[in-house]
Each structure stands twice: as C-alpha cells, then as structure tokens.
Scaffold this motif. Structure first.
Motif, PDB file in Angstrom:
ATOM      1  N   UNK A   1       0.800  -1.220   0.000  1.00  0.00           N
ATOM      2  CA  UNK A   1       0.000   0.000   0.000  1.00  0.00           C
ATOM      3  C   UNK A   1       0.836   1.275   0.000  1.00  0.00           C
ATOM      4  N   UNK A   2       2.124   1.178   0.339  1.00  0.00           N
ATOM      5  CA  UNK A   2       2.957   2.381   0.414  1.00  0.00           C
ATOM      6  C   UNK A   2       4.096   2.386  -0.592  1.00  0.00           C
ATOM      7  N   UNK A   3       4.247   1.302  -1.337  1.00  0.00           N
ATOM      8  CA  UNK A   3       5.332   1.224  -2.311  1.00  0.00           C
ATOM      9  C   UNK A   3       5.224   2.361  -3.314  1.00  0.00           C
ATOM     10  N   UNK A   4       6.361   2.996  -3.573  1.00  0.00           N
ATOM     11  CA  UNK A   4       6.391   4.105  -4.521  1.00  0.00           C
ATOM     12  C   UNK A   4       6.064   5.451  -3.911  1.00  0.00           C
ATOM     13  N   UNK A   5       5.550   5.443  -2.687  1.00  0.00           N
ATOM     14  CA  UNK A   5       5.192   6.699  -2.027  1.00  0.00           C
ATOM     15  C   UNK A   5       6.031   6.961  -0.774  1.00  0.00           C
ATOM     16  N   UNK A   6       6.374   5.888  -0.054  1.00  0.00           N
ATOM     17  CA  UNK A   6       7.142   6.025   1.185  1.00  0.00           C
ATOM     18  C   UNK A   6       8.557   5.508   0.963  1.00  0.00           C
ATOM     19  N   UNK A   7       9.489   6.124   1.679  1.00  0.00           N
ATOM     20  CA  UNK A   7      10.876   5.683   1.621  1.00  0.00           C
ATOM     21  C   UNK A   7      11.433   5.598   3.037  1.00  0.00           C
ATOM     22  N   UNK A   8      11.966   4.438   3.375  1.00  0.00           N
ATOM     23  CA  UNK A   8      12.587   4.256   4.686  1.00  0.00           C
ATOM     24  C   UNK A   8      14.096   4.340   4.531  1.00  0.00           C
ATOM     25  N   UNK A   9      14.743   4.948   5.507  1.00  0.00           N
ATOM     26  CA  UNK A   9      16.197   5.046   5.509  1.00  0.00           C
ATOM     27  C   UNK A   9      16.670   5.047   6.957  1.00  0.00           C
ATOM     28  N   UNK A  10      17.954   4.860   7.139  1.00  0.00           N
ATOM     29  CA  UNK A  10      18.472   4.870   8.496  1.00  0.00           C
ATOM     30  C   UNK A  10      19.894   5.399   8.505  1.00  0.00           C
ATOM     31  N   UNK A  11      20.245   5.937   9.673  1.00  0.00           N
ATOM     32  CA  UNK A  11      21.591   6.424   9.935  1.00  0.00           C
ATOM     33  C   UNK A  11      22.145   5.554  11.058  1.00  0.00           C
ATOM     34  N   UNK A  12      22.968   4.593  10.707  1.00  0.00           N
ATOM     35  CA  UNK A  12      23.472   3.645  11.705  1.00  0.00           C
ATOM     36  C   UNK A  12      24.335   4.334  12.763  1.00  0.00           C
ATOM     37  N   UNK A  13      25.066   5.335  12.361  1.00  0.00           N
ATOM     38  CA  UNK A  13      25.932   6.042  13.311  1.00  0.00           C
ATOM     39  C   UNK A  13      25.121   6.746  14.389  1.00  0.00           C
ATOM     40  N   UNK A  14      23.907   7.170  14.031  1.00  0.00           N
ATOM     41  CA  UNK A  14      23.044   7.892  14.976  1.00  0.00           C
ATOM     42  C   UNK A  14      21.888   7.030  15.483  1.00  0.00           C
ATOM     43  N   UNK A  15      21.885   5.759  15.073  1.00  0.00           N
ATOM     44  CA  UNK A  15      20.816   4.847  15.504  1.00  0.00           C
ATOM     45  C   UNK A  15      19.436   5.444  15.271  1.00  0.00           C
ATOM     46  N   UNK A  16      19.267   5.973  14.092  1.00  0.00           N
ATOM     47  CA  UNK A  16      18.030   6.677  13.752  1.00  0.00           C
ATOM     48  C   UNK A  16      17.458   6.116  12.452  1.00  0.00           C
TER      49      UNK A  16
END
Length: 115
Positions: A62-77
């Motif tokens: 339902x969210x493909x193409x609209x939402x993007x997940x990412x992370x910053x491992x150094x900041x645990x975010x």
C-alpha cells in the motif's frame, strides 16, 4: 534496554508529505532491523516498512512508490519519508527495533491526512 522516540507526525492534506524520525538510545551494540508500523483503532498493527542494518528494505504494498525508509546507523536513527499521502494513511505510526532477539517499540506518533 532500548528506548525509541518518534517525531514528525502531524496533520497534512491529501497529496502532502511528512517525514518521521525515530531515534534509539540505551545500551546495545547494534540494531539489526528498524521499521515502522501503523495502527488504526479496531485494527491490528501493520508493517509499513523496515530496513536492515545493511540497508535492505521491505515495504507494504500500500505504500510502495510513495514512502521511503532510511536509516543512519551512526546515529541509531530511522526515517520514513511519506509522500503523496492519502486519508487511508492516517494512523498512529510506531517505530520498531530488533536488538538481538528482542523487539522494542516507540510510543507512537499520530499522522492524520485530511481529504
């Protein structure tokens, strides 16, 4: 113990964008998996997206193409960029983290999309 604190929820019109953030703190060596779930009253919590430490991602259809997940491992975010929002995206969004064999949850942040 791991604490997760979400931010970035709010009210937006349909078609708009929001960016959620979740910062993890506590005593841990690494977070294997971070993700976002959402829940509306009367329905079970559902996966929105998750991302491994190496950057592999998985999204709900339902969210493909609209939402993007990412992370910053150094900041645990972990972040969730939500574009082209729809009223049906309205929910409480929860951050989730897998540390070792334990799952941790944030307190949730409300996202409301008006039509």
């Amino acid at each position: 113990q791991v604490q997760l604190v979400e931010s970035g929820g709010g009210l937006v019109q349909a078609g708009g964008s929001l960016r959620l953030s979740c910062a993890a703190s506590g005593r841990f060596s690494s977070i294997l998996l971070m993700g976002w779930y959402r829940q509306v009253p009367g329905k079970p919590r559902e996966l929105v997206a998750h991302i491994t430490r190496g950057g592999l991602t998985n999204y709900a259809d339902s969210v493909k193409g609209r939402f993007t997940i990412s992370r910053d491992n150094a900041k645990n975010t972990v972040f969730l960029q939500m574009n082209s929002l729809k009223p049906e995206d309205s929910a409480v969004y929860y951050c989730n983290a897998l540390v070792g064999s334990d799952y941790y949850w944030g307190q949730g942040t409300q996202v409301t999309v008006s039509s």
